[in-house]
Design a protein around this motif. Sequence first.
Motif, mmCIF file in Angstrom:
data_model
loop_
_atom_site.group_PDB
_atom_site.id
_atom_site.type_symbol
_atom_site.label_atom_id
_atom_site.label_comp_id
_atom_site.label_asym_id
_atom_site.label_seq_id
_atom_site.Cartn_x
_atom_site.Cartn_y
_atom_site.Cartn_z
ATOM 1 N N THR A 90 0.815 -1.211 0.000
ATOM 2 C CA THR A 90 0.000 0.000 0.000
ATOM 3 C C THR A 90 0.850 1.264 0.000
ATOM 4 O OG1 THR A 90 -1.763 -1.192 1.162
ATOM 5 C CG2 THR A 90 -1.861 1.212 1.203
ATOM 6 N N PHE A 91 1.822 1.357 0.899
ATOM 7 C CA PHE A 91 2.626 2.573 0.985
ATOM 8 C C PHE A 91 3.462 2.803 -0.275
ATOM 9 C CE2 PHE A 91 2.925 3.116 5.919
ATOM 10 C CZ PHE A 91 1.566 3.343 5.968
ATOM 11 N N SER A 92 4.108 1.760 -0.777
ATOM 12 C CA SER A 92 4.939 1.964 -1.974
ATOM 13 C C SER A 92 4.073 2.316 -3.180
ATOM 14 C CB SER A 92 5.818 0.743 -2.257
ATOM 15 O OG SER A 92 5.033 -0.378 -2.598
ATOM 16 N N PHE A 93 2.890 1.753 -3.247
ATOM 17 C CA PHE A 93 2.008 2.085 -4.365
ATOM 18 C C PHE A 93 1.536 3.534 -4.281
ATOM 19 C CE2 PHE A 93 -1.981 2.579 -6.580
ATOM 20 C CZ PHE A 93 -1.657 2.062 -7.822
ATOM 21 N N ILE A 94 1.167 3.985 -3.097
ATOM 22 C CA ILE A 94 0.720 5.376 -2.927
ATOM 23 C C ILE A 94 1.826 6.326 -3.391
ATOM 24 C CG2 ILE A 94 0.068 7.151 -1.247
ATOM 25 C CD1 ILE A 94 -1.199 4.843 0.435
ATOM 26 N N LYS A 95 3.056 6.039 -3.022
ATOM 27 C CA LYS A 95 4.175 6.886 -3.459
ATOM 28 C C LYS A 95 4.356 6.788 -4.976
ATOM 29 C CE LYS A 95 7.312 8.182 -0.637
ATOM 30 N NZ LYS A 95 8.445 8.331 0.272
ATOM 31 N N LYS A 96 4.140 5.610 -5.531
ATOM 32 C CA LYS A 96 4.282 5.419 -6.971
ATOM 33 C C LYS A 96 3.241 6.245 -7.730
ATOM 34 C CE LYS A 96 5.583 1.400 -8.583
ATOM 35 N NZ LYS A 96 5.611 -0.021 -8.963
ATOM 36 N N GLN A 154 -4.206 -5.298 2.893
ATOM 37 C CA GLN A 154 -3.639 -4.716 4.098
ATOM 38 C C GLN A 154 -4.718 -3.898 4.790
ATOM 39 O OE1 GLN A 154 -0.169 -2.795 2.158
ATOM 40 N NE2 GLN A 154 1.069 -4.095 3.504
ATOM 41 N N SER A 155 -4.571 -3.738 6.094
ATOM 42 C CA SER A 155 -5.532 -2.973 6.872
ATOM 43 C C SER A 155 -4.910 -1.635 7.267
ATOM 44 C CB SER A 155 -5.920 -3.775 8.116
ATOM 45 O OG SER A 155 -6.820 -3.046 8.895
ATOM 46 N N LEU A 156 -5.639 -0.557 6.982
ATOM 47 C CA LEU A 156 -5.168 0.780 7.315
ATOM 48 C C LEU A 156 -6.122 1.452 8.285
ATOM 49 C CD1 LEU A 156 -4.359 2.405 3.834
ATOM 50 C CD2 LEU A 156 -2.791 1.188 5.347
ATOM 51 N N THR A 157 -5.568 2.327 9.097
ATOM 52 C CA THR A 157 -6.359 3.297 9.847
ATOM 53 C C THR A 157 -5.989 4.646 9.247
ATOM 54 O OG1 THR A 157 -6.293 1.948 11.835
ATOM 55 C CG2 THR A 157 -6.842 4.281 12.111
ATOM 56 N N ILE A 158 -6.999 5.355 8.751
ATOM 57 C CA ILE A 158 -6.758 6.625 8.074
ATOM 58 C C ILE A 158 -7.513 7.728 8.797
ATOM 59 C CG2 ILE A 158 -6.935 7.895 5.892
ATOM 60 C CD1 ILE A 158 -7.253 5.144 4.497
ATOM 61 N N SER A 159 -6.786 8.791 9.135
ATOM 62 C CA SER A 159 -7.468 9.978 9.639
ATOM 63 C C SER A 159 -7.225 11.100 8.640
ATOM 64 C CB SER A 159 -7.002 10.352 11.040
ATOM 65 O OG SER A 159 -5.629 10.658 11.040
ATOM 66 N N MET A 160 -8.238 11.938 8.479
ATOM 67 C CA MET A 160 -8.194 13.000 7.490
ATOM 68 C C MET A 160 -8.383 14.325 8.196
ATOM 69 S SD MET A 160 -10.603 13.224 4.134
ATOM 70 C CE MET A 160 -11.509 14.756 3.977
ATOM 71 N N GLN A 161 -7.464 15.244 7.963
ATOM 72 C CA GLN A 161 -7.535 16.581 8.557
ATOM 73 C C GLN A 161 -7.616 17.605 7.424
ATOM 74 O OE1 GLN A 161 -3.973 17.699 10.656
ATOM 75 N NE2 GLN A 161 -4.815 19.641 11.316
ATOM 76 N N VAL A 162 -8.694 18.359 7.406
ATOM 77 C CA VAL A 162 -8.856 19.412 6.406
ATOM 78 C C VAL A 162 -7.981 20.580 6.836
ATOM 79 C CG1 VAL A 162 -10.500 20.977 5.309
ATOM 80 C CG2 VAL A 162 -11.195 18.636 5.851
ATOM 81 N N ILE A 163 -7.089 21.016 5.939
ATOM 82 C CA ILE A 163 -6.123 22.058 6.276
ATOM 83 C C ILE A 163 -6.654 23.455 5.950
ATOM 84 C CG2 ILE A 163 -3.768 22.920 5.858
ATOM 85 C CD1 ILE A 163 -3.907 20.225 7.390
ATOM 86 N N ASN A 164 -7.428 23.575 4.871
ATOM 87 C CA ASN A 164 -7.972 24.897 4.536
ATOM 88 C C ASN A 164 -9.475 24.801 4.280
ATOM 89 O OD1 ASN A 164 -8.134 23.810 1.967
ATOM 90 N ND2 ASN A 164 -6.557 25.103 1.083
ATOM 91 N N SER A 165 -10.142 25.925 4.337
ATOM 92 C CA SER A 165 -11.604 25.937 4.268
ATOM 93 C C SER A 165 -12.147 25.460 2.923
ATOM 94 C CB SER A 165 -12.146 27.332 4.586
ATOM 95 O OG SER A 165 -11.663 28.268 3.639
ATOM 96 N N SER A 166 -11.391 25.601 1.857
ATOM 97 C CA SER A 166 -11.865 25.144 0.541
ATOM 98 C C SER A 166 -11.710 23.629 0.376
ATOM 99 C CB SER A 166 -11.101 25.845 -0.582
ATOM 100 O OG SER A 166 -9.752 25.394 -0.612
ATOM 101 N N GLN A 167 -10.998 22.996 1.281
ATOM 102 C CA GLN A 167 -10.692 21.570 1.258
ATOM 103 C C GLN A 167 -9.818 21.186 0.067
ATOM 104 O OE1 GLN A 167 -13.889 18.846 2.161
ATOM 105 N NE2 GLN A 167 -14.833 20.284 3.577
ATOM 106 N N ILE A 175 -1.977 4.698 9.083
ATOM 107 C CA ILE A 175 -1.292 3.702 9.922
ATOM 108 C C ILE A 175 -1.616 2.328 9.370
ATOM 109 C CG2 ILE A 175 -1.050 2.726 12.228
ATOM 110 C CD1 ILE A 175 -2.058 5.470 13.310
ATOM 111 N N LEU A 176 -0.576 1.580 9.088
ATOM 112 C CA LEU A 176 -0.709 0.213 8.607
ATOM 113 C C LEU A 176 -0.864 -0.695 9.810
ATOM 114 C CD1 LEU A 176 -0.562 -1.723 6.174
ATOM 115 C CD2 LEU A 176 1.911 -1.742 6.481
ATOM 116 N N ALA A 177 -1.923 -1.499 9.815
ATOM 117 C CA ALA A 177 -2.239 -2.350 10.964
ATOM 118 C C ALA A 177 -1.682 -3.755 10.781
ATOM 119 C CB ALA A 177 -3.741 -2.390 11.192
ATOM 120 N N GLY A 178 -0.441 -3.884 10.375
ATOM 121 C CA GLY A 178 0.179 -5.184 10.235
ATOM 122 C C GLY A 178 -0.008 -5.761 8.853
ATOM 123 N N ASP A 179 0.863 -6.688 8.516
ATOM 124 C CA ASP A 179 0.826 -7.325 7.178
ATOM 125 C C ASP A 179 0.194 -8.683 7.234
ATOM 126 O OD1 ASP A 179 2.169 -5.229 5.734
ATOM 127 O OD2 ASP A 179 4.013 -5.866 6.714
#
Length: 179
Positions: A90-96, A154-167, A175-179
């Motif tokens: 998952t992580f290497s693909f996201i970077k790819k 793979q199992s992920l825990t994802i939190s999303m934080q909006v940084i600006n008002s326009s999103q 967070i990767l919850a183990g392989d």
Amino acid sequence: MKGIIFTEFISIVESQFGLDVSQQMLDNAKDSGIYTAIGSYDHRQLIKLIMSLSHITKISAAQLQQTYGRLVFPSLLQAIPIPDLESDNTFSFIKKVEQHIHIEVKKLYPDATPPTFIFSNQTQSTMTMDYHSARCMGYVCMGLLEGCADYFNQSLTISMQVINSSQSHVRFSIILAGD
């Protein structure tokens, strides 16, 4: 926005909610529903479709976007040739996606404006990623991240934080919850 996003959205709506709801969504949005996968369309039309579907189904637009992102991931994966996919996680693909796929998309479609990902604080099991896009579809991105994790089993825990008002700027803590 590339037409494949629209064609896949309508296809997913039809499969998840049926042809009647899909047609009602199009009618309410005053949309013909005629898109080609390689065409380019105004992203605001997709927002109208999402809002129309939300009104019909009483499901929040954010939840619809997230579900769409998760369900469309396999189709998008098939549409773009990706070398060495077997060695990815998952992580290497996201970077790819940022380092290779978005560059190739721009070569194939010079008018395309994919989002930008900026990575920070990556370890073996955590990643912080900032999403930047004028289209403000962070919830679609979140769903795509979930779809990617599903693909790589793979199992992920994802939190999303909006940084600006326009999103247009959203930070994901993954967070990767183990392989």
